[in-house]
Design an enzyme around this catalytic site. Structure first.
Site, PDB file in Angstrom:
ATOM      1  N   GLU A  66      22.630 -13.330 -25.466  1.00  0.00           N
ATOM      2  CA  GLU A  66      23.137 -14.655 -25.120  1.00  0.00           C
ATOM      3  C   GLU A  66      22.054 -15.722 -25.216  1.00  0.00           C
ATOM      4  O   GLU A  66      22.292 -16.852 -25.648  1.00  0.00           O
ATOM      5  CB  GLU A  66      23.707 -14.613 -23.690  1.00  0.00           C
ATOM      6  CG  GLU A  66      24.279 -15.914 -23.183  1.00  0.00           C
ATOM      7  CD  GLU A  66      25.409 -16.406 -24.062  1.00  0.00           C
ATOM      8  OE1 GLU A  66      26.500 -15.841 -23.969  1.00  0.00           O
ATOM      9  OE2 GLU A  66      25.188 -17.353 -24.856  1.00  0.00           O
ATOM     10  N   GLU A  83       6.134 -27.581 -29.237  1.00  0.00           N
ATOM     11  CA  GLU A  83       5.106 -26.612 -29.597  1.00  0.00           C
ATOM     12  C   GLU A  83       3.803 -27.392 -29.780  1.00  0.00           C
ATOM     13  O   GLU A  83       3.848 -28.618 -29.973  1.00  0.00           O
ATOM     14  CB  GLU A  83       5.482 -25.930 -30.926  1.00  0.00           C
ATOM     15  CG  GLU A  83       6.759 -25.106 -30.883  1.00  0.00           C
ATOM     16  CD  GLU A  83       6.646 -23.877 -29.999  1.00  0.00           C
ATOM     17  OE1 GLU A  83       5.550 -23.291 -29.926  1.00  0.00           O
ATOM     18  OE2 GLU A  83       7.654 -23.518 -29.364  1.00  0.00           O
ATOM     19  N   ASP A 113      13.997 -23.516 -35.845  1.00  0.00           N
ATOM     20  CA  ASP A 113      14.482 -22.787 -34.676  1.00  0.00           C
ATOM     21  C   ASP A 113      15.993 -23.043 -34.480  1.00  0.00           C
ATOM     22  O   ASP A 113      16.775 -22.127 -34.233  1.00  0.00           O
ATOM     23  CB  ASP A 113      13.684 -23.257 -33.452  1.00  0.00           C
ATOM     24  CG  ASP A 113      13.983 -22.418 -32.250  1.00  0.00           C
ATOM     25  OD1 ASP A 113      13.774 -21.188 -32.325  1.00  0.00           O
ATOM     26  OD2 ASP A 113      14.471 -22.972 -31.239  1.00  0.00           O
ATOM     27  N   LYS A 142      19.435 -20.479 -34.737  1.00  0.00           N
ATOM     28  CA  LYS A 142      20.537 -20.369 -33.774  1.00  0.00           C
ATOM     29  C   LYS A 142      21.887 -20.546 -34.471  1.00  0.00           C
ATOM     30  O   LYS A 142      22.840 -19.816 -34.213  1.00  0.00           O
ATOM     31  CB  LYS A 142      20.375 -21.417 -32.676  1.00  0.00           C
ATOM     32  CG  LYS A 142      19.138 -21.187 -31.821  1.00  0.00           C
ATOM     33  CD  LYS A 142      18.876 -22.354 -30.884  1.00  0.00           C
ATOM     34  CE  LYS A 142      17.556 -22.144 -30.139  1.00  0.00           C
ATOM     35  NZ  LYS A 142      17.099 -23.356 -29.452  1.00  0.00           N
ATOM     36  N   GLY A 181      13.958 -23.453 -20.890  1.00  0.00           N
ATOM     37  CA  GLY A 181      13.308 -23.276 -19.587  1.00  0.00           C
ATOM     38  C   GLY A 181      13.363 -21.828 -19.152  1.00  0.00           C
ATOM     39  O   GLY A 181      14.347 -21.130 -19.396  1.00  0.00           O
TER      40      GLY A 181
END
Ligand code: ADP
Ligand code: ASP
Ligand code: MG
Length: 815
Positions: free
Chosen positions: A607, A668, A679, A683, A798
């Site tokens: 997930e 980053e 990135d 996804k 986070g």
């Protein structure tokens, strides 16, 4: 009156003998007129067996005899008053001398018959019963030692003799009535044949002695005192969660003990059953606990099964061949032969074509059985009607037992599901005709895992234990440990889930503890007692520990664990990961992993690969599983880019916004890694693949944000210089958006099997217009959610929320 039997575990030490005395005193005081039956001190029967066998090999027994002497003498010294010790020492010494003579003759002859073995073993029971009667004499002057060879008569089947019930009962009754004023301490396990030679009733046979005496005297009950709280749902040495059963029927107790529940010897149930005398199994070390009552009716009807028992060492013999088909009397001949030769057949299965018969025997008898068969069926073998019998070793039997099984459908399904899910291969299956048990033969190496998994599956009112192996102890890993620790009790009490982290590794060290690592101090422990980290070793160890309900968590962002994923699934271990690399690499890899997980019936949950803890992967999967079709996805799945554009308003320059974001730790070290969109692309790729599109990364149309010069800059400082130079370009975009009352958004889209990511301007009516901070958002347009899409929105980054997502995946494993 009552019969109280104390097993070797209850008379093994000074302290336990004290506890035994207390129980006898209580029973005596309650006027229960107890007859006491005693086993040899724990370990003595094994010791004597070993000495006898070794003597026959020419090995000296002196040290062993001294050990036996020391154990008994220590009890005399501590539990008998000094002035009464001498006659006790003398008698024990006499027994030891007799034993010595016997062992010496065996040593000289180099031959041990089952008759002499029984005689030697009898000294274990004699010594302990005599000794305890003498200890008791100090409190009960009527205490009296009784050698059961005077009471119980058997045939001459040494090692496990058949009792002559009528004769023994008669003798017991007359003996007891002649000694009605005495408190009897009777040896368990031993008896004698018609010639007066000592026989034994089979290992564990003291229980049987108690039942024979109880039946003869029509006792009120037969109490079997041991070292556990009665008959438990499984062997407590293997299944920690086994619990005590208050009530069992004779049949259930018989089946459980036949298949290995050592706590009571199976034949014990027969005399009790015939005379309807309840047997109660109780704990010498917890005498206030009621234990297990065995009687006519089975209790606890809400339990589908009563217990799971096992025989850890078993061999099977396979017989096959065309000559068996339709040949009446073949199995009759086979099993008559084995019965005649006293080979105990534990279980039989026959294929419906009658082409093969498989049966299980104790390993020590397998070779003999094979030879006997070869002899008996010599002609059939020569004519090739029967193939050479095959022996398979290193196997175990697991049996589920309970009378309710008869009325409850689905029991077999549940059993095989639990075994299959844990990758346990079933070699043979048998269902007792009584339908009170189903037994399966499995590899010995799988037994402990199988018992625990099946126990979890059937006793669902108990908790399920997840065994976790975690790699990666960075931000997410360590936060996850905190969360697991904080939720431990809640999960156990409200969801019946117990999570044990049994393996932890980071790039430096690794640590294992099959009982669960104490999470409040995992860091110290890993530092102090951890071994040098070694990823292949970690994975190997995880497989070898062979624990049920096992989960591998990859909390790294590294490529290193990925090559192990498939072999982990192949070992029937589920994977939970926040690491995106596996699913966003080559499509073939993604597919291979998915297939492996499915093939083995384990879970692969990720997930947190998309939107951290937000429910996105699961929502998409649920939509599809429920028959909906996803027609379009729109998403903002980069918290960093989202933050940057949300702050790129008013007077701020794009350069300054990026710089500020970096200073706040939102990017980053090289912000281009975020701004390139790779990135985000990963996804989207994962979502597209989950939606059924076999895409590669190169198939995604990844629109850029940064001008070429920024991308080409060699250092981060150069990049910022180029970004400053591009301010006009970004300001133009911002001004246009403001003029049109729109917002700049970097949006990923999937439609018709195509995925594109681009910088766009969206108007007020768009759900993404009001996005704030670093939130992620995704909208699913589906056949059901056609008019208004289904939107998921919230913090998409986070450690806290990501760890929470991993945690949620974890508790869903096996659900
Ligand atoms: P005793 O010396 O009292 O006769 P045993 O060693 O023969 O004791 O039997 C007791 C042991 O049986 C327990 O210590 C326990 O480890 C083992 N055992 C195996 N299966 C079961 C079960 N299902 N319930 C209870 N005990 C079991
Ligand atoms: N002492 C015997 C044995 O160890 C009998 C018993 O304990 O029941 O098998
Ligand atoms: Mg026993």
């Amino acid at each position: 009156m009552k019969v109280l039997k104390f097993g070797g575990t209850s008379v093994g030490s000074v302290d336990s003998i004290r506890a035994v005395l207390e129980i006898i005193k209580k029973s005596h005081a309650a006027n229960e007129q107890p007859v006491v039956v005693l086993s040899a001190m724990g370990g003595i029967t094994n010791l004597l067996t070993k000495l006898a066998e070794e003597a026959a090999e020419g090995i000296d027994f002196a040290a062993g005899l001294s050990e036996m002497e020391a154990r008994h003498f220590a009890v005399v010294k501590q539990l008998i008053a000094v002035k009464h010790q001498n006659p006790v020492f003398t008698k024990l010494k006499l027994y030891l001398n007799e034993l010595e003579d016997l062992l010496q003759s065996i040593l000289s002859l180099r031959e041990l018959s089952s008759q002499s073995r029984d005689l030697i073993l009898s000294y274990g029971e004699r010594s302990s019963a005599f000794l305890i009667s003498k200890i008791a004499e100090q409190y009960f002057p009527a205490a009296c030692f009784v050698d059961a060879t005077e009471l119980i008569y058997t045939d001459s089947h040494f090692g496990s003799a058949q009792v002559n019930q009528p004769l023994s009962e008669q003798r017991i009754r007359s003996f007891v009535s002649e000694n009605s004023d005495r408190l009897l301490f009777v040896t368990g396990f031993i008896a004698s044949n018609e010639k007066g030679r000592v026989t034994t009733l089979g290992r564990g046979g003291s229980d049987y002695t108690a039942a024979i005496i109880g039946a003869a005297l029509a006792a009120e009950s037969i109490e079997i005192w041991t070292d556990v709280d009665g008959m438990l749902t499984a062997d407590p040495r293997i299944v920690r969660k086994a619990f005590s059963l208050p009530l069992l029927s004779y049949t259930e107790a018989m089946e459980l003990s036949y298949f290995g529940a050592k706590v009571i010897y199976p034949p014990t149930m027969i005399p009790a059953f015939l005379k309807k005398i309840p047997i109660v199994i109780r704990n010498t070390f917890n005498p206030d606990f009621a234990g297990t009552a065995i009687q006519h009716e089975s209790g606890m009807t809400e339990l589908p099964i009563k217990g799971i028992s096992s025989i850890s060492d078993i061999s099977i013999i396979n017989l096959s061949g065309g000559g068996m088909i339709g040949k009446a009397g073949f199995s009759g001949r086979l099993f008559t032969l084995l019965a005649r030769e006293q080979i105990n057949v534990v279980l039989i299965t026959q294929s419906s074509s009658e082409h093969s018969i498989t049966f299980a025997v104790h390993p020590g008898e397998a070779l003999r059985a094979k030879r006997l068969i070869e002899n008996e069926f010599e002609l059939e073998l020569q004519a090739n009607k029967l193939l050479e019998p095959e022996i398979e070793n290193q196997l175990s039997v697991l049996a589920i037992v309970g009378e309710n099984m008869k009325q409850t459908p689905g029991m077999a399904g549940k059993l095989f599901h639990a075994l299959g899910r844990n990758g346990i291969n079933v070699r043979a299956i048998a269902q007792g005709s009584s339908e009170y048990n189903i037994s399966v033969i499995i590899a010995k190496a799988d037994l402990s895992k199988a018992l625990n998994a099946v126990h979890d599956a059937f006793f669902a009112q108990l908790n399920k234990t997840l065994h976790v192996f975690n790699v990666g102890t960075g931000n997410i890993g360590s936060t996850l440990f905190k969360q697991i620790q904080a939720q431990h009790d809640f999960l156990l009490n409200h969801n019946d889930i117990e999570i044990k982290v049994v393996g932890i590794s980071n790039s430096r060290k690794m640590l294992f503890n099959s009982e669960g690592i104490a999470l409040e101090k995992w860091e110290e422990q890993l530092g102090e007692s951890g071994e040098q980290a070694d990823l292949p070793g970690f994975v190997e160890r995880m497989k070898r520990m062979n624990l049920p309900n096992c989960v591998f968590i990859d909390n790294t962002a590294s490529e290193l664990p990925i090559p192990y994923y498939e072999s982990i699934f192949n070992a029937n271990i589920s994977i939970v990961t926040c690491n995106k690399i596996a699913n966003s690499g080559k499509y073939s890899q993604y597919k291979q992993l998915k297939d492996a997980a499915r093939r083995h019936g384990v879970d692969f949950f990720y997930e947190t690969n998309v939107g951290a803890g937000l429910p996105i992967v699961r929502v998409q999967k649920d939509l599809m599983l429920s028959g909906d079709r996803i027609t379009r996805i729109e998403a903002i799945l980069s918290g960093t880019i989202s933050y940057i554009f949300n702050n790129f308003t008013g007077d701020a320059s794009f350069h300054d916004v990026v710089k500020a974001a970096q200073e706040k730790g939102y990017t980053e070290p090289d912000p281009r890694e975020d701004l390139r969109g790779t990135d985000f692309m990963r996804k989207m790729l994962i979502l597209a693949r989950d939606a059924g599109y076999p895409l590669e990364a190169a198939d995604v149309d990844l629109g850029g944000i940064l001008p070429e010069a920024c991308l080409q800059a060699v250092s981060v400082a150069d990049f910022y210089r180029e970004l400053k130079a591009a301010d006009a370009h970004f300001n133009a975009l911002k001004d246009q958006a403001q003029r049109e009352n729109k917002a700049l958004r970097y949006i990923g889209k999937m439609e018709g099997g195509k995925v594109a990511i681009a910088l766009e301007m969206v108007g007020e009516d768009h759900p993404f217009f009001t996005l704030s901070g670093s939130d992620n958002i995704i909208s699913f347009t589906t056949e059901r959610y056609k008019e208004r899409p289904l939107v998921v929105k919230g913090p998409g980054a986070g450690a806290e929320v990501t760890a929470a997502g991993v945690f949620a995946d974890l508790v869903n494993v096996g659900a």
